[in-house]
Design a protein around this motif. Structure first.
Motif, mmCIF file in Angstrom:
data_model
loop_
_atom_site.group_PDB
_atom_site.id
_atom_site.type_symbol
_atom_site.label_atom_id
_atom_site.label_comp_id
_atom_site.label_asym_id
_atom_site.label_seq_id
_atom_site.Cartn_x
_atom_site.Cartn_y
_atom_site.Cartn_z
ATOM 1 N N VAL A 52 59.641 51.592 83.781
ATOM 2 C CA VAL A 52 58.789 51.281 83.511
ATOM 3 C C VAL A 52 57.659 51.360 83.315
ATOM 4 O O VAL A 52 57.155 52.228 84.713
ATOM 5 C CB VAL A 52 58.890 49.553 83.442
ATOM 6 C CG1 VAL A 52 58.429 49.017 84.582
ATOM 7 C CG2 VAL A 52 57.777 48.860 82.362
ATOM 8 N N LYS A 74 54.693 54.894 73.469
ATOM 9 C CA LYS A 74 54.804 53.502 75.161
ATOM 10 C C LYS A 74 54.257 53.159 75.224
ATOM 11 O O LYS A 74 53.341 54.570 75.603
ATOM 12 C CB LYS A 74 56.619 53.691 76.063
ATOM 13 C CG LYS A 74 57.922 54.449 75.051
ATOM 14 C CD LYS A 74 59.038 52.924 75.023
ATOM 15 C CE LYS A 74 59.547 53.476 73.886
ATOM 16 N NZ LYS A 74 60.746 52.730 74.309
ATOM 17 N N LEU A 77 52.632 48.943 80.692
ATOM 18 C CA LEU A 77 53.079 47.650 81.305
ATOM 19 C C LEU A 77 51.996 46.249 81.471
ATOM 20 O O LEU A 77 50.708 47.018 82.481
ATOM 21 C CB LEU A 77 54.112 47.154 82.212
ATOM 22 C CG LEU A 77 54.989 45.754 82.633
ATOM 23 C CD1 LEU A 77 55.475 45.240 81.123
ATOM 24 C CD2 LEU A 77 55.639 45.820 83.577
ATOM 25 N N CYS A 89 52.863 36.689 85.456
ATOM 26 C CA CYS A 89 53.884 37.158 84.199
ATOM 27 C C CYS A 89 55.727 38.114 85.372
ATOM 28 O O CYS A 89 54.578 39.501 85.665
ATOM 29 C CB CYS A 89 52.615 38.801 83.509
ATOM 30 S SG CYS A 89 53.454 38.959 82.318
ATOM 31 N N TYR A 91 58.403 40.910 84.127
ATOM 32 C CA TYR A 91 58.875 42.206 83.710
ATOM 33 C C TYR A 91 60.502 41.789 82.789
ATOM 34 O O TYR A 91 61.177 41.122 83.753
ATOM 35 C CB TYR A 91 59.420 43.790 83.843
ATOM 36 C CG TYR A 91 60.047 44.367 83.264
ATOM 37 C CD1 TYR A 91 59.414 44.816 82.347
ATOM 38 C CD2 TYR A 91 61.771 44.893 83.816
ATOM 39 C CE1 TYR A 91 59.851 46.234 81.395
ATOM 40 C CE2 TYR A 91 62.173 45.014 82.666
ATOM 41 C CZ TYR A 91 61.635 46.638 81.713
ATOM 42 O OH TYR A 91 62.048 46.967 80.811
ATOM 43 N N GLU A 95 61.762 41.677 75.599
ATOM 44 C CA GLU A 95 60.229 41.682 76.202
ATOM 45 C C GLU A 95 59.533 42.767 75.873
ATOM 46 O O GLU A 95 58.938 42.864 75.034
ATOM 47 C CB GLU A 95 60.205 40.750 76.619
ATOM 48 C CG GLU A 95 58.881 39.675 76.062
ATOM 49 C CD GLU A 95 58.365 38.275 76.315
ATOM 50 O OE1 GLU A 95 57.427 38.172 77.645
ATOM 51 O OE2 GLU A 95 59.104 37.536 77.140
ATOM 52 N N HIS A 96 59.813 43.047 76.823
ATOM 53 C CA HIS A 96 59.060 44.908 77.164
ATOM 54 C C HIS A 96 59.353 46.130 77.063
ATOM 55 O O HIS A 96 59.149 47.090 76.970
ATOM 56 C CB HIS A 96 58.100 44.994 78.679
ATOM 57 C CG HIS A 96 58.189 43.229 78.732
ATOM 58 N ND1 HIS A 96 58.524 42.406 79.761
ATOM 59 C CD2 HIS A 96 56.253 42.931 78.263
ATOM 60 C CE1 HIS A 96 57.314 42.001 80.072
ATOM 61 N NE2 HIS A 96 56.057 42.076 80.020
ATOM 62 N N ARG A 98 58.576 47.614 74.579
ATOM 63 C CA ARG A 98 57.714 48.972 74.034
ATOM 64 C C ARG A 98 56.882 49.743 75.062
ATOM 65 O O ARG A 98 56.147 50.569 74.882
ATOM 66 C CB ARG A 98 56.417 47.587 73.540
ATOM 67 C CG ARG A 98 56.595 47.521 71.942
ATOM 68 C CD ARG A 98 56.714 48.983 70.626
ATOM 69 N NE ARG A 98 57.142 48.939 69.224
ATOM 70 C CZ ARG A 98 57.034 50.072 69.086
ATOM 71 N NH1 ARG A 98 56.628 51.009 69.200
ATOM 72 N NH2 ARG A 98 57.434 49.907 67.604
ATOM 73 N N HIS A 99 57.040 49.788 76.282
ATOM 74 C CA HIS A 99 56.619 49.459 77.627
ATOM 75 C C HIS A 99 57.980 50.241 78.438
ATOM 76 O O HIS A 99 57.152 50.646 79.608
ATOM 77 C CB HIS A 99 56.440 48.831 78.565
ATOM 78 C CG HIS A 99 55.028 47.475 78.065
ATOM 79 N ND1 HIS A 99 54.168 48.072 77.313
ATOM 80 C CD2 HIS A 99 54.931 46.336 77.506
ATOM 81 C CE1 HIS A 99 53.491 47.078 76.801
ATOM 82 N NE2 HIS A 99 53.654 46.318 75.903
ATOM 83 N N THR A 100 58.906 50.310 77.806
ATOM 84 C CA THR A 100 60.226 50.673 78.708
ATOM 85 C C THR A 100 60.602 52.264 78.167
ATOM 86 O O THR A 100 60.601 52.228 76.882
ATOM 87 C CB THR A 100 61.397 49.915 78.788
ATOM 88 O OG1 THR A 100 60.687 48.310 78.917
ATOM 89 C CG2 THR A 100 62.653 50.432 79.796
#
Ligand code: ATP
Length: 937
Positions: A52, A74, A77, A89, A91, A95-96, A98-100
């Protein structure tokens, strides 16, 4: 296999030092463990783990994962400050995304500011990563509940039963011949290998293996060979629209600003928010000097005639951050005109990437010299309008939108707002998407041409002729989708489209469905070329009204009584309401639904599932990340992608159009027929040998080793190897191959061949015994009693049976090219036939001795045997090519079958017999808990 050996720079956290301190060491990819902090090099890294992103941006090619060839950006996070009373919050992988950064994907380029490193935290390694999933899906494909395999198991059970009988029989016979124990055991075990052929699994998969190879030659890759056979039964194909049926790089038709009439050339737009939105609201990036990104974004940006500059190391004009900058081509365009010294440049400071489920993207920018920052948003018009301040949306928004979508244009809307000056740069990375994408000012529409790919219409036609249903499932606007469905002839000109609009319960009203006709664009609803201007944003529509509601205006369009069949057009929103409040209508929507628009990625998969529940064998063809779920769910998911294989679907086609769909189905049908042929052949081969062995055991004889070798190796192996070489028939025919071994036609074929084969073997054996020169074998307990007339006759005759059956089960038309086109197989059959004839008619001594054959049988007797096998050959072909395929036989079998087995067939029948349904022009209400419906005009 999964981890990469390439070195990765990792921070292993020497005690007492901080991450910032230079304590990075290079280690091989496989030594990474979850929790490691790694740095991502600036260019061309292949990820060795799932990680991430915590600082910097990365541009990644994720085609291995999604099939989507467009690079994705990307972002780190988000790290919102902890709020009191709320859970911190955490991980969440889904859901994440877009950050992985996923293992096996390629990081094309990274970006960070002020010479900082781009860092990521390892979260998964090895087989649990994304690449691990790909490898696992190749190694252990998801089992498909396909009848063929279930039937094969049942058939094996029957063979096992026969093996037990054979085993007991041989033990009994051997004991009666007073054979030694070792002999008894050997012969009894022999019986089991005879009846359950070890090559059976190989023979069953040979069809798909060859089909997989042929598909690869045609640019279609398959990571799950068992899916090939299943795909042969395809009855319905779902198509994504944009990029699949229509061109991806849509040409810009014009721009419709909120406050003025159409501007055909975006570069002519006056300097202002709309032009700035078109220039900055995208996720384009420069890779090796070339602009890359979503084709829609590319066309939009190119139309503005602006320039895009990526940050260089010394680019710090926009404060500490070095953003992507866009500016008009004429670099000397200054903010305040020629007198100003500040160039007109917009820096893109933060990006909220496009998401199919959100139907929008947005950016936060700052124009050089301005104190405040701006938000530009673009997306599906209905979505954008719903995020805007009501008063800023032109009152005739829906009319104007409808005018374009009716003609099949793809329409994107823009909105803007100025951020409060209190929001500073350092707030940007923490600001939430919802905070930004609200209370916007509507700017206008961008209208894009939505041309069909040249191959689309002929392919849809080809599928229709083959009696395969086609369905469109898209994230785009309903009217655009209906128009495209008509243009590509998914909906024929005399067919009717019925819009099914479902609304959830509200204000005391139960959930209800309205049924309305949709029609072709009428003369006055069409914007004709350049001359006529679209709506001037001046009628009185309510912005909160969803577009599907708006479609109700269609009722006013006069249409003639429908002649052809009708198709349902359902939006994602209505689909969700129907699933929740009218679940009993879902099957009907599936059977008659042809256009499913504004479908979220999840709904696409749900639709495929619902279709499968009705008994359809579903193929899905799509190109984007929003099709992943549906591609995975379908029996035959075909992803149009430049990647060689993606986890997204079992098939990946490098041919960037839907022509690959008939190719996959044709090859799959050929593979299925080959598998059936091989299976039947293997079953018959066991039976033939079983009968031979039983016959010979009855006289205490057996086939010799060389004889077994000739039958098992020379004949059966070459058949198993070459039978599948028969190529797929070039045309997709309307009939579908059988999917069940236990189908009456198949059973008839197998049973009749077994009876015939027994008749020939027993007949020739009895005939031999009647010969005046025949001397029966006198079993000698010390020898294996192979050299005798009985064995010679059984071997000579059966070696023909194996060859004849192989040819007879190698079916040609309509699913495969004729047998004679399979040259290698034909050649091998000819050689085997020649050799068997030589052994039968003229077994010269050394050969006969080697194979253990009697040479002293009269020639006329040998000729009679040849005549018998020739007659057998003719009867076998008559049964296989005329009787089994005859309509009379099929009708005879169908007499028993009163109702079709598949639910969709029953429903089709029911709908065809009920002309009063659907109640067009009326409203259906969900009544009570049981959702009985009542219809009102
Ligand atoms: N790059 C983009 N930026 C902003 N909005 C977009 C972008 N691409 C598509 N949209 C909007 O979001 C909607 C949904 O997009 P999505 O990708 O789910 O489907 P689609 O591309 O329209 O169609 P299909 O599902 O047939 O590929 C589109 O109809 C369009 O209005």
């Amino acid at each position: 296999m999964v981890a990469l050996e390439a070195e990765v720079s990792v921070w292993r956290g020497d005690s007492g030092k901080t991450v910032c301190a230079s304590v990075y060491e290079d280690i091989p990819g496989q030594e990474l463990v979850p929790g490691d902090v790694i740095t991502i090099p600036p260019y061309g890294t292949m990820m060795a783990c799932d990680a991430v992103l915590i600082t910097g941006n990365c541009i990644v090619n994720e085609s291995m994962l999604t099939g989507e060839s467009v690079p994705v950006t990307k972002t780190p996070l988000p790290n919102p400050p902890p709020t009191e009373g709320q859970d911190p919050c955490v991980y969440i992988s889904e859901e994440h995304k877009r950050h992985t950064l996923f293992c096996g994907t390629q990081v094309i380029q990274t970006r960070y500011y002020g010479g900082e490193k781009v860092k990521a935290v390892v979260i998964r390694t090895g087989f649990v990563t994304a690449k691990g999933e790909l490898v696992r899906s190749i190694l252990f494909p998801k089992p498909m509940g396909f009848k063929f395999y279930q039937d094969a198991m049942r058939f094996l059970a029957v063979l096992a039963g026969l093996a037990v009988i054979g085993f007991s029989y041989s033990v009994y016979m051997m004991i009666s011949f007073k054979a030694p124990v070792k002999e008894i055991i050997l012969r009894a075990l022999d019986m089991i290998t005879v009846i359950v052929p070890p090559a059976l699994p190989a023979a069953m998969t040979v069809g798909s293996v060859y089909a997989q190879r042929r598909l690869m030659k045609q640019g279609i890759f398959c990571i799950s060979p068992p899916r090939i056979n299943v795909s042969g039964k395809t009855k319905l194909v779902c198509f994504d629209k944009t990029g699949t049926l229509t061109e991806d790089g849509l040409d810009l038709w014009g721009v419709v600003p909120a406050d003025m009439s159409v501007v055909k050339n975006a570069a002519d737009l006056p300097r202002g928010a709309l032009l700035a939105a078109m220039a900055s609201c995208h996720s384009l990036t420069l890779i090796e000097g070339e602009m890359t990104g979503d084709p829609l974004d590319l066309k939009m940006f190119e139309a503005t005639d602006w320039l895009l500059e990526e940050p260089g190391p010394d680019n710090t004009r926009f404060d500490i951050l070095a953003p992507t900058v866009v500016k008009p081509v004429t670099a000397d365009t200054f903010i305040m005109g020629a007198s100003s010294q500040t160039p007109y440049e917009i820096g893109i400071l933060r990006q909220f990437p496009f998401s199919s489920s959100l139907q929008r993207m947005s950016v936060i920018t700052r124009t050089l010299g301005n104190r405040n920052m701006d938000v530009y948003l673009k997306g599906a018009p209905e979505m954008v309008a719903s995020l805007c301040i009501k008063e800023t949306v032109p009152p005739d928004f829906h009319t104007t939108l409808m005018r374009y979508t009716l003609q099949g244009f793809r329409v994107i809307a823009f909105a803007w707002k100025m951020l409060d000056t209190s929001i500073k740069f350092h707030h940007l990375q923490k600001i939430q998407r919802d905070q930004v994408e609200t209370d916007l000012t509507f700017l206008g529409l961008m209208v894009m041409q939505n041309a069909l790919k040249p191959e689309t219409t002929p392919t849809i036609q080809q599928l229709r002729e083959a009696n395969i249903r086609t369905v469109m499932v898209t994230g785009d606007n309903m009217l655009t989708a209906v128009s495209v469905a008509r243009n590509c002839r998914m909906v024929l000109s005399n067919d009717t489209v019925i819009l099914v609009t479902a609304n959830p319960p509200e204000e005391g009203q139960p959930a209800h469905i309205t049924w309305t006709y949709s029609e072709h664009p009428t003369e006055d609803s069409v914007v004709q070329g350049q001359g006529q201007q679209p709506g001037k944003w001046d009628s009185g529509a309510d912005m909160s009204e969803p577009l599907v509601e708006y479609d109700m205006s269609y009722q006013n369009i006069q249409i003639e009584e429908p002649e052809g069949t009708y198709h349902f057009a359902v939006s994602g929103k209505s689909f969700a309401v129907i699933r929740n409040h009218f679940p009993y209508l879902i099957p009907k929507m599936c059977v008659r639904g042809t256009v499913f628009a504004r479908m979220s990625p999840n709904q696409k998969a749900q639709l495929v599932e619902s279709l499968q529940d009705l008994g359809y064998c579903v193929a899905m063809c799509g190109d984007g990340a929003n099709d992943c779920g549906a591609l995975k769910t379908a029996h035959a998911g075909i992803s149009l992608s430049e990647a060689e294989a993606s986890v997204a679907s079992p098939f990946t086609s490098k041919i960037p159009n839907i022509q690959c769909v008939p190719t996959v189905i044709r090859e799959a049908r050929a593979a299925l027929v080959t598998s059936f042929g091989s299976f039947k052949y293997m079953a018959l081969y066991s039976m033939v040998q079983f009968v031979s062995v039983i016959t010979l055991y009855s006289i205490d004889s057996n086939l010799g080793d060389i004889q077994y070798l000739y039958i098992d190796l020379a004949i059966t192996t070459s058949v198993a190897l070459f039978m599948g070489w028969q190529e797929a028939y070039p045309k997709l025919v309307p009939q579908r191959p059988l999917g069940s071994l236990m189908a009456p036609v198949n059973l008839f074929s197998v049973v009749s061949q077994v009876v015939l084969m027994i008749a020939v073997q027993v007949g020739t054996f009895v005939y031999l015994k009647q010969q005046p020169w025949f001397v029966p074998l006198k079993p000698d307990p010390k020898s294996d009693n192979i050299l005798c007339y009985e064995t010679t006759v059984v071997f000579s005759v059966t070696s023909y049976l194996y060859i004849v059956l192989a040819a007879a089960f190698s079916k040609g038309r309509p699913y495969r090219r004729p047998l004679y086109t399979n040259y290698v197989f034909m050649m091998s059959l000819m050689i085997l036939l020649g050799f068997s004839t030589l052994l039968l008619l003229h077994p010269f001594s050394p050969l006969a001795k080697f194979i253990e054959l009697k040479v002293d049988m009269p020639f006329h007797f040998r000729l009679v045997l040849l005549a018998i096998v020739s007659a057998y050959c003719i009867i076998v072909f008559v049964i296989e090519d005329f009787v089994v395929t005859s309509q009379v036989l099929r009708k005879l079998f169908r007499l028993r079958k009163k109702l079709p087995k598949n639910r969709y067939k029953l429903l089709e029948k029911e709908l065809a017999e009920n002309p009063d349904w659907p109640p067009v022009g009326e409203t259906t209400y969900a009544v009570g808990e049981k959702y009985q419906d009542s219809t009102h005009s």
